[in-house]
Design a protein around this motif. Structure first.
Motif, PDB file in Angstrom:
ATOM      1  N   LEU A 145     -11.881 -12.490  13.120  1.00 28.71           N
ATOM      2  CA  LEU A 145     -10.790 -12.424  12.140  1.00 28.71           C
ATOM      3  C   LEU A 145     -11.047 -11.368  11.063  1.00 28.71           C
ATOM      4  N   LYS A 146     -12.300 -11.016  10.870  1.00 28.74           N
ATOM      5  CA  LYS A 146     -12.642  -9.994   9.874  1.00 28.74           C
ATOM      6  C   LYS A 146     -12.555  -8.573  10.436  1.00 28.74           C
ATOM      7  N   GLN A 147     -12.253  -8.457  11.732  1.00 31.48           N
ATOM      8  CA  GLN A 147     -12.208  -7.142  12.359  1.00 31.48           C
ATOM      9  C   GLN A 147     -10.888  -6.408  12.145  1.00 31.48           C
ATOM     10  N   ALA A 148      -9.884  -7.113  11.647  1.00 34.91           N
ATOM     11  CA  ALA A 148      -8.594  -6.459  11.397  1.00 34.91           C
ATOM     12  C   ALA A 148      -8.761  -5.345  10.368  1.00 34.91           C
ATOM     13  N   ASP A 149      -8.104  -4.228  10.611  1.00 35.99           N
ATOM     14  CA  ASP A 149      -8.198  -3.065   9.711  1.00 35.99           C
ATOM     15  C   ASP A 149      -7.627  -3.428   8.340  1.00 35.99           C
ATOM     16  N   PRO A 150      -8.427  -3.332   7.266  1.00 32.71           N
ATOM     17  CA  PRO A 150      -7.926  -3.667   5.921  1.00 32.71           C
ATOM     18  C   PRO A 150      -6.733  -2.826   5.495  1.00 32.71           C
ATOM     19  N   GLN A 151      -6.672  -1.578   5.955  1.00 27.31           N
ATOM     20  CA  GLN A 151      -5.536  -0.715   5.599  1.00 27.31           C
ATOM     21  C   GLN A 151      -4.234  -1.234   6.202  1.00 27.31           C
ATOM     22  N   ILE A 152      -4.319  -1.751   7.433  1.00 32.63           N
ATOM     23  CA  ILE A 152      -3.115  -2.312   8.064  1.00 32.63           C
ATOM     24  C   ILE A 152      -2.724  -3.607   7.362  1.00 32.63           C
ATOM     25  N   VAL A 153      -3.727  -4.397   6.965  1.00 34.74           N
ATOM     26  CA  VAL A 153      -3.446  -5.627   6.215  1.00 34.74           C
ATOM     27  C   VAL A 153      -2.712  -5.294   4.917  1.00 34.74           C
ATOM     28  N   ASN A 154      -3.209  -4.295   4.193  1.00 30.84           N
ATOM     29  CA  ASN A 154      -2.573  -3.898   2.931  1.00 30.84           C
ATOM     30  C   ASN A 154      -1.172  -3.346   3.170  1.00 30.84           C
ATOM     31  N   LEU A 155      -0.997  -2.630   4.282  1.00 29.84           N
ATOM     32  CA  LEU A 155       0.331  -2.086   4.611  1.00 29.84           C
ATOM     33  C   LEU A 155       1.315  -3.219   4.875  1.00 29.84           C
ATOM     34  N   MET A 156       0.892  -4.221   5.620  1.00 28.28           N
ATOM     35  CA  MET A 156       1.772  -5.354   5.905  1.00 28.28           C
ATOM     36  C   MET A 156       2.108  -6.108   4.616  1.00 28.28           C
ATOM     37  N   ARG A 157       1.133  -6.239   3.730  1.00 21.82           N
ATOM     38  CA  ARG A 157       1.401  -6.903   2.460  1.00 21.82           C
ATOM     39  C   ARG A 157       2.410  -6.113   1.632  1.00 21.82           C
ATOM     40  N   SER A 158       2.304  -4.791   1.690  1.00 20.66           N
ATOM     41  CA  SER A 158       3.229  -3.956   0.911  1.00 20.66           C
ATOM     42  C   SER A 158       4.663  -4.095   1.393  1.00 20.66           C
ATOM     43  N   PHE A 159       4.816  -4.470   2.676  1.00 16.85           N
ATOM     44  CA  PHE A 159       6.161  -4.693   3.221  1.00 16.85           C
ATOM     45  C   PHE A 159       6.595  -6.149   3.067  1.00 16.85           C
ATOM     46  N   GLY A 160       5.813  -6.926   2.332  1.00 15.28           N
ATOM     47  CA  GLY A 160       6.203  -8.300   2.032  1.00 15.28           C
ATOM     48  C   GLY A 160       5.784  -9.329   3.066  1.00 15.28           C
ATOM     49  N   ALA A 161       4.855  -8.980   3.957  1.00 12.74           N
ATOM     50  CA  ALA A 161       4.411  -9.936   4.974  1.00 12.74           C
ATOM     51  C   ALA A 161       3.595 -11.057   4.324  1.00 12.74           C
ATOM     52  N   SER A 162       3.839 -12.266   4.751  1.00 14.13           N
ATOM     53  CA  SER A 162       3.093 -13.413   4.225  1.00 14.13           C
ATOM     54  C   SER A 162       1.705 -13.482   4.863  1.00 14.13           C
ATOM     55  N   LEU A 164       0.569 -15.947   6.530  1.00 11.51           N
ATOM     56  CA  LEU A 164       0.738 -16.514   7.870  1.00 11.51           C
ATOM     57  C   LEU A 164       1.135 -15.433   8.867  1.00 11.51           C
ATOM     58  N   ALA A 165       2.087 -14.554   8.456  1.00 18.83           N
ATOM     59  CA  ALA A 165       2.534 -13.479   9.343  1.00 18.83           C
ATOM     60  C   ALA A 165       1.390 -12.521   9.659  1.00 18.83           C
ATOM     61  N   ILE A 166       0.596 -12.183   8.660  1.00 18.14           N
ATOM     62  CA  ILE A 166      -0.548 -11.289   8.876  1.00 18.14           C
ATOM     63  C   ILE A 166      -1.552 -11.936   9.822  1.00 18.14           C
ATOM     64  N   MET A 167      -1.778 -13.234   9.645  1.00 22.17           N
ATOM     65  CA  MET A 167      -2.722 -13.942  10.498  1.00 22.17           C
ATOM     66  C   MET A 167      -2.244 -13.963  11.949  1.00 22.17           C
ATOM     67  N   VAL A 168      -0.958 -14.299  12.156  1.00 18.92           N
ATOM     68  CA  VAL A 168      -0.436 -14.461  13.510  1.00 18.92           C
ATOM     69  C   VAL A 168      -0.251 -13.118  14.209  1.00 18.92           C
ATOM     70  N   LYS A 169       0.242 -12.121  13.499  1.00 21.81           N
ATOM     71  CA  LYS A 169       0.600 -10.847  14.124  1.00 21.81           C
ATOM     72  C   LYS A 169      -0.535  -9.831  14.160  1.00 21.81           C
ATOM     73  N   LEU A 170      -1.524  -9.981  13.301  1.00 24.93           N
ATOM     74  CA  LEU A 170      -2.580  -8.978  13.242  1.00 24.93           C
ATOM     75  C   LEU A 170      -3.977  -9.570  13.445  1.00 24.93           C
ATOM     76  N   GLN A 171      -4.355 -10.520  12.613  1.00 22.81           N
ATOM     77  CA  GLN A 171      -5.745 -10.964  12.608  1.00 22.81           C
ATOM     78  C   GLN A 171      -6.125 -11.768  13.856  1.00 22.81           C
ATOM     79  N   LEU A 172      -5.244 -12.674  14.277  1.00 24.92           N
ATOM     80  CA  LEU A 172      -5.568 -13.451  15.479  1.00 24.92           C
ATOM     81  C   LEU A 172      -5.640 -12.587  16.740  1.00 24.92           C
ATOM     82  N   PRO A 173      -4.668 -11.684  16.983  1.00 23.76           N
ATOM     83  CA  PRO A 173      -4.821 -10.796  18.147  1.00 23.76           C
ATOM     84  C   PRO A 173      -6.098  -9.962  18.087  1.00 23.76           C
ATOM     85  N   ALA A 174      -6.462  -9.474  16.881  1.00 20.67           N
ATOM     86  CA  ALA A 174      -7.687  -8.691  16.750  1.00 20.67           C
ATOM     87  C   ALA A 174      -8.927  -9.535  17.003  1.00 20.67           C
TER      88      ALA A 174
END
Length: 251
Positions: A145-162, A164-174
């Motif tokens: 779960l820590k392998q997700a790119d922090p820049q992509i996490v910050n980008l998703m947050r900037s677009f208003g992603a919650s 939960l959305a970051i976890m399901v769409k980015l961190q869990l697949p990674a």
């Protein structure tokens, strides 16, 4: 044609390994004149499996039920805890030292307590498997779960992603490659824990068969039970390896 070649390339090394082990086994018996009660021939073990097939596979089915139920619960517990630690970082600081301290003791040391608290039935084996598997899943899942790119996490947050959305769409697949690696270790560990626990206190299961056969000095049945256990473990490990290579293609 490429698919057949690839499949042959994957199957050939394990088959050669099994063949080499069989030749070494039989060669050692012939070369050193090892008595059958010390190391029986593969033919004798195969005959014992056939003769006691009903008892052995029924016992193995009982052990697999304990191991798989505990494995599923351990997966749920370990993955859930890893997600909570990822979402709330202070939890990792608080709980991880406790988890490490508890799991620094071999699971076998907790077997007498589990038998005392939950009895010699299936429940005590399931609890022990959950206990042994969840930590492996926790460590691997947390790493993934820590392998997700922090820049992509910050980008998703900037677009208003919650979260939960970051976890399901980015961190869990990674994290899935690491999680499946933990599953491979956990599935084998679950069967080992179940068998050892059955040897120390049970009324069914392949571990119970091994214990009873040892008490009766029936070492051929012991070897047959060990081989059946190994075959079941290999089959489950191969299933997870197939899932890994087939469905987690992005790693």
């Amino acid at each position: 044609m490429v698919g057949k070649t690839s499949l042959t390339g994957k199957l050939l090394p394990p088959l050669l390994g099994v063949l080499s082990l069989g030749l070494l086994w039989q060669g050692s018996i012939w070369l050193f004149d090892i008595p059958p009660f010390v190391l029986p021939s593969l033919h004798a073990i195969a005959a014992a499996i056939i003769d006691n097939g009903g008892t052995l596979w029924l016992a193995m089915g009982w052990t697999l039920a304990e191991a798989l139920i505990g494995f599923a619960c351990g997966l749920l517990a370990g993955l859930s805890l890893a997600i909570l630690m990822t979402v709330c970082r202070p939890l990792e600081t608080i709980l991880m030292p406790l988890a490490v301290a508890i799991n620094s003791v071999p699971t076998v040391a907790y077997i007498p307590l589990a038998l005392l608290w939950f009895g010699i039935g299936m429940l005590s084996k399931i609890v022990l498997v959950v206990f042994g598997v969840s930590f492996v899943i926790l460590i691997n899942s947390l790493h993934g779960l820590k392998q997700a790119d922090p820049q992509i996490v910050n980008l998703m947050r900037s677009f208003g992603a919650s979260r939960l959305a970051i976890m399901v769409k980015l961190q869990l697949p990674a994290a899935l490659p690491s999680i499946v690696s933990g599953l491979r270790i956990g599935i084998v560990r679950s069967i080992i824990i179940a068998i050892v626990a059955e040897m120390l206190g049970a009324f069914q299961g392949i571990g119970w068969v091994i214990f009873q056969s040892t008490q009766q000095v029936d070492f051929l049945t012991v070897w047959a039970a060990v081989v059946v256990s190994s075959l079941a473990s290999i089959a489950l490990y191969a299933l997870l390896a197939w899932i890994d290579t087939t469905f987690i293609w992005w790693k």
